[in-house]
Design a protein around this motif. Structure first.
Motif, PDB file in Angstrom:
ATOM      1  N   GLN A   1       0.823  -1.194   0.000  1.00 33.21           N
ATOM      2  CA  GLN A   1       0.000   0.000   0.000  1.00 33.21           C
ATOM      3  C   GLN A   1       0.863   1.251   0.000  1.00 33.21           C
ATOM      4  O   GLN A   1       2.000   1.241   0.462  1.00 33.21           O
ATOM      5  CB  GLN A   1      -0.927   0.001   1.202  1.00 33.21           C
ATOM      6  N   ILE A   2       0.284   2.335  -0.551  1.00 31.90           N
ATOM      7  CA  ILE A   2       0.988   3.612  -0.581  1.00 31.90           C
ATOM      8  C   ILE A   2       1.070   4.152   0.843  1.00 31.90           C
ATOM      9  O   ILE A   2       0.087   4.101   1.579  1.00 31.90           O
ATOM     10  CB  ILE A   2       0.201   4.622  -1.440  1.00 31.90           C
ATOM     11  N   ILE A   3       2.244   4.647   1.250  1.00 36.38           N
ATOM     12  CA  ILE A   3       2.298   5.264   2.567  1.00 36.38           C
ATOM     13  C   ILE A   3       2.445   6.775   2.501  1.00 36.38           C
ATOM     14  O   ILE A   3       2.050   7.471   3.413  1.00 36.38           O
ATOM     15  CB  ILE A   3       3.391   4.662   3.476  1.00 36.38           C
ATOM     16  N   GLU A   4       3.040   7.286   1.442  1.00 33.39           N
ATOM     17  CA  GLU A   4       3.055   8.737   1.289  1.00 33.39           C
ATOM     18  C   GLU A   4       3.198   9.065  -0.187  1.00 33.39           C
ATOM     19  O   GLU A   4       3.798   8.309  -0.947  1.00 33.39           O
ATOM     20  CB  GLU A   4       4.209   9.356   2.084  1.00 33.39           C
ATOM     21  N   SER A   5       2.594  10.180  -0.601  1.00 34.77           N
ATOM     22  CA  SER A   5       2.759  10.557  -2.001  1.00 34.77           C
ATOM     23  C   SER A   5       3.119  12.026  -2.070  1.00 34.77           C
ATOM     24  O   SER A   5       2.545  12.850  -1.382  1.00 34.77           O
ATOM     25  CB  SER A   5       1.473  10.273  -2.767  1.00 34.77           C
ATOM     26  N   ASP A   6       4.139  12.315  -2.871  1.00 36.06           N
ATOM     27  CA  ASP A   6       4.433  13.713  -3.150  1.00 36.06           C
ATOM     28  C   ASP A   6       3.932  13.982  -4.565  1.00 36.06           C
ATOM     29  O   ASP A   6       3.409  13.079  -5.198  1.00 36.06           O
ATOM     30  CB  ASP A   6       5.933  14.006  -2.921  1.00 36.06           C
ATOM     31  N   PRO A   7       4.052  15.214  -5.066  1.00 39.27           N
ATOM     32  CA  PRO A   7       3.425  15.504  -6.363  1.00 39.27           C
ATOM     33  C   PRO A   7       3.826  14.551  -7.496  1.00 39.27           C
ATOM     34  O   PRO A   7       3.004  14.233  -8.341  1.00 39.27           O
ATOM     35  CB  PRO A   7       3.894  16.923  -6.643  1.00 39.27           C
ATOM     36  N   LEU A   8       5.070  14.084  -7.526  1.00 34.42           N
ATOM     37  CA  LEU A   8       5.502  13.306  -8.685  1.00 34.42           C
ATOM     38  C   LEU A   8       5.684  11.818  -8.407  1.00 34.42           C
ATOM     39  O   LEU A   8       5.561  10.994  -9.307  1.00 34.42           O
ATOM     40  CB  LEU A   8       6.820  13.871  -9.225  1.00 34.42           C
ATOM     41  N   THR A   9       6.045  11.467  -7.189  1.00 35.04           N
ATOM     42  CA  THR A   9       6.295  10.058  -6.886  1.00 35.04           C
ATOM     43  C   THR A   9       5.550   9.660  -5.613  1.00 35.04           C
ATOM     44  O   THR A   9       5.069  10.519  -4.881  1.00 35.04           O
ATOM     45  CB  THR A   9       7.793   9.802  -6.655  1.00 35.04           C
ATOM     46  N   SER A  10       5.450   8.361  -5.384  1.00 31.74           N
ATOM     47  CA  SER A  10       4.869   7.897  -4.121  1.00 31.74           C
ATOM     48  C   SER A  10       5.714   6.775  -3.569  1.00 31.74           C
ATOM     49  O   SER A  10       6.394   6.075  -4.301  1.00 31.74           O
ATOM     50  CB  SER A  10       3.464   7.345  -4.306  1.00 31.74           C
ATOM     51  N   ARG A  11       5.618   6.628  -2.252  1.00 28.88           N
ATOM     52  CA  ARG A  11       6.351   5.570  -1.580  1.00 28.88           C
ATOM     53  C   ARG A  11       5.348   4.540  -1.100  1.00 28.88           C
ATOM     54  O   ARG A  11       4.295   4.891  -0.574  1.00 28.88           O
ATOM     55  CB  ARG A  11       7.095   6.179  -0.402  1.00 28.88           C
ATOM     56  N   ALA A  12       5.665   3.269  -1.319  1.00 27.58           N
ATOM     57  CA  ALA A  12       4.734   2.212  -0.924  1.00 27.58           C
ATOM     58  C   ALA A  12       5.421   1.213  -0.015  1.00 27.58           C
ATOM     59  O   ALA A  12       6.626   0.975  -0.122  1.00 27.58           O
ATOM     60  CB  ALA A  12       4.198   1.502  -2.152  1.00 27.58           C
ATOM     61  N   LEU A  13       4.644   0.653   0.898  1.00 29.83           N
ATOM     62  CA  LEU A  13       5.137  -0.358   1.819  1.00 29.83           C
ATOM     63  C   LEU A  13       4.693  -1.719   1.284  1.00 29.83           C
ATOM     64  O   LEU A  13       3.531  -1.901   0.937  1.00 29.83           O
ATOM     65  CB  LEU A  13       4.510  -0.105   3.194  1.00 29.83           C
ATOM     66  N   LEU A  14       5.621  -2.669   1.193  1.00 31.99           N
ATOM     67  CA  LEU A  14       5.263  -3.999   0.692  1.00 31.99           C
ATOM     68  C   LEU A  14       4.614  -4.822   1.806  1.00 31.99           C
ATOM     69  O   LEU A  14       4.852  -4.581   2.989  1.00 31.99           O
ATOM     70  CB  LEU A  14       6.502  -4.727   0.176  1.00 31.99           C
ATOM     71  N   ILE A  15       3.842  -5.842   1.402  1.00 30.41           N
ATOM     72  CA  ILE A  15       3.153  -6.635   2.431  1.00 30.41           C
ATOM     73  C   ILE A  15       4.123  -7.448   3.267  1.00 30.41           C
ATOM     74  O   ILE A  15       3.765  -7.938   4.317  1.00 30.41           O
ATOM     75  CB  ILE A  15       2.095  -7.588   1.818  1.00 30.41           C
ATOM     76  N   THR A  16       5.383  -7.596   2.802  1.00 26.75           N
ATOM     77  CA  THR A  16       6.331  -8.400   3.575  1.00 26.75           C
ATOM     78  C   THR A  16       7.119  -7.576   4.585  1.00 26.75           C
ATOM     79  O   THR A  16       7.936  -8.119   5.314  1.00 26.75           O
ATOM     80  CB  THR A  16       7.332  -9.085   2.632  1.00 26.75           C
ATOM     81  N   ASP A  17       6.901  -6.252   4.623  1.00 25.92           N
ATOM     82  CA  ASP A  17       7.606  -5.433   5.613  1.00 25.92           C
ATOM     83  C   ASP A  17       7.145  -5.827   7.009  1.00 25.92           C
ATOM     84  O   ASP A  17       5.977  -6.158   7.209  1.00 25.92           O
ATOM     85  CB  ASP A  17       7.313  -3.954   5.360  1.00 25.92           C
ATOM     86  N   VAL A  18       8.064  -5.774   7.976  1.00 32.00           N
ATOM     87  CA  VAL A  18       7.703  -6.218   9.331  1.00 32.00           C
ATOM     88  C   VAL A  18       6.584  -5.399   9.947  1.00 32.00           C
ATOM     89  O   VAL A  18       5.916  -5.861  10.860  1.00 32.00           O
ATOM     90  CB  VAL A  18       8.906  -6.185  10.298  1.00 32.00           C
ATOM     91  N   SER A  19       6.396  -4.169   9.440  1.00 27.03           N
ATOM     92  CA  SER A  19       5.364  -3.347  10.062  1.00 27.03           C
ATOM     93  C   SER A  19       4.035  -3.435   9.309  1.00 27.03           C
ATOM     94  O   SER A  19       3.138  -2.659   9.575  1.00 27.03           O
ATOM     95  CB  SER A  19       5.831  -1.899  10.131  1.00 27.03           C
TER      96      SER A  19
END
Lengths: 167, 284
Positions: free
Chosen positions: B136-154
């Motif tokens: 899922q996306i965790i933060e998005s800025d105007p041009l790119t977004s950062r996503a957390l994978l389902i395998t991350d410990v959190s």
């Protein structure tokens, strides 16, 4: 800051900037999965070098700015890397006269301690805020590779500093 | 630090601007890959292209046929649902995004994609690849977004066994090939090979997408719960493109262009009702 000659001061600022940008790129460049664990703490190394070489220009403020950028680049909590880098910069600035005259292997040992400290602070920060800190021994490997690479980093940055006359 | 931890708007805003500032770095890092792809595209010979074209046409034909069937099924499904008086479920809308960076920290599984707020991407939005849920996306800025994978410990995701509907929570283990099911009683009917699909109960991931396959079920008398491991369906270690979904029941964020156009339905329920039925729909 006031003592510095302004002519040399302004024309060399970009050298410091470029070394930090290169460090940022090396720190986030994709690596094969096995090599990720060995990635040296490039940003910390560059920061330590400049703190040793020109402590009157690169100081805790620089460490904070660099740290915040690292946090944004790596998607960690804002201020997490900044805290670690500030501590490293603080200690380096306190001891810079002593570390500067160390032979290079002894310098590398102090680097080991400093990079381990940064890793430790980051680990604590992660543990406090997310409750899930990595419990893998490989978490500490970057400190070791940083130490092993220090002589080369030192020589390259020193040559860059001398040839561009950064004071 | 505290501000960011508590997801204070000030911290989120400044982070978005700062990441806009560092996003050239990601483009720079990605440049060799895109250049290589471009060069390859330029020098592919004509014969190869023709061949590929023919293949794609055939594939599209097959897809079209399937799609027709799908459309019929979807209308039937909707009719049946109406009969059962349950909530109207709109098809999910998708947008393809490209991966431009992977987190350099081996202990956190995050990726950066080349679509951001400009494309109406918002935090908590689900991400898919061709095989299953990616994260899922965790933060998005105007041009790119950062996503957390389902395998991350959190990361945790609410799942269901496809075979019998047993519900569980799948959390990441920090290894890219492994998920773990939490708090599953020893007596639960789960077997190796069972498919885990999203249950929709978490209110973020739409129901029915594959998440993983159970690879190991262990009953240890020393533990309160069964130890169950699963392998993610999505090819998390080799994704190049991901699909960002606008779940059908979250109409407030419309993407600018859609892959799957929803035909206009004369009996669109009003949004207020939709909100209310939302939770109901995911329970069914």
């Amino acid at each position: 800051m006031a003592v510095i000659n302004h002519a040399t001061h302004t024309n060399a600022r970009w050298v410091i900037l470029v070394t930090f940008i290169v460090a940022f790129i090396l720190a986030s460049h994709p690596l094969p999965a096995w090599a990720e664990y060995y990635r040296p703490q490039w940003i910390t190394l560059v920061l330590i070098y400049w703190c040793l070489a020109i402590p009157h220009r690169v100081n805790i403020g620089t460490a904070w700015v660099v740290g915040i950028f690292t946090d944004v680049l790596q998607g960690t909590l804002l201020g997490l890397h900044a805290l670690g880098l500030i501590l490293v910069a603080l200690i380096t600035l306190r001891l810079h006269r002593r570390i500067r005259v160390f032979p290079i292997w002894q310098q590398a040992l102090s680097i080991l301690l400093l990079t381990l400290l940064e890793r430790l602070v980051t680990l604590w920060g992660k543990g406090f805020t997310t409750g899930t800190a990595p419990d893998d021994w490989r978490y500490w490997l970057p400190a070791l590779t940083s130490t092993l690479l220090w002589p080369w980093v030192f020589i390259i940055l020193r040559d860059a500093r001398r040839s561009f006359n950064v004071k | 630090m505290t501000l960011d931890h508590q997801k204070h708007p000030v911290a989120l805003e400044s982070r978005a601007y700062l990441s806009l500032l560092v996003s050239p770095m990601h483009w720079l890092l990605n440049a060799p890959v895109t250049t290589a792809a471009w060069v390859e595209e330029q020098i592919t010979d004509r014969r190869h292209l023709l061949e590929e074209n023919a293949n794609l046409k055939a594939e599209q034909m097959a897809m079209q046929a399937q799609l027709q069937k799908m459309a019929a099924l979807e209308t039937e499904n909707r009719r049946l649902r109406e009969l059962m008086d349950s909530a109207f479920k709109v098809a999910d809308q998708l947008l393809i995004a490209e991966l431009i960076a992977v987190s350099p920290d081996p202990f956190s599984h995050q990726i950066i994609i080349n679509k951001g707020k400009k494309d109406k991407i918002y935090a908590n939005q689900p991400l898919l690849d061709a095989y299953g849920i990616v994260g899922q996306i965790i933060e998005s800025d105007p041009l790119t977004s950062r996503a957390l994978l389902i395998t991350d410990v959190s990361h945790g995701i609410s799942v269901q066994i496809n075979r019998n509907g047993v519900r569980a929570v799948a959390v990441g283990t920090g290894s890219i090939h492994e998920l773990e099911l939490l708090h599953v009683p020893d007596t639960t009917d789960i077997k190796v090979g069972d498919l885990l699909v999203t249950s929709g109960l978490d209110g973020r991931f739409p129901a029915g997408y594959p998440v993983g396959q159970v690879t190991e079920v262990k009953h240890d008398p020393g533990h309160h719960f069964a130890l169950i491991k699963a392998k993610p369906s999505a090819r998390l270690d080799r994704i190049r493109e991901v699909l960002v979904i606008w779940p059908g029941d979250q109409q407030q964020n419309q993407p600018p262009f859609l892959l799957k156009k929803q035909e206009s339905d004369p009996k669109q329920p009003d949004p207020v009702n939709l909100e209310k039925n939302d939770t109901l729909a995911s329970w069914r």
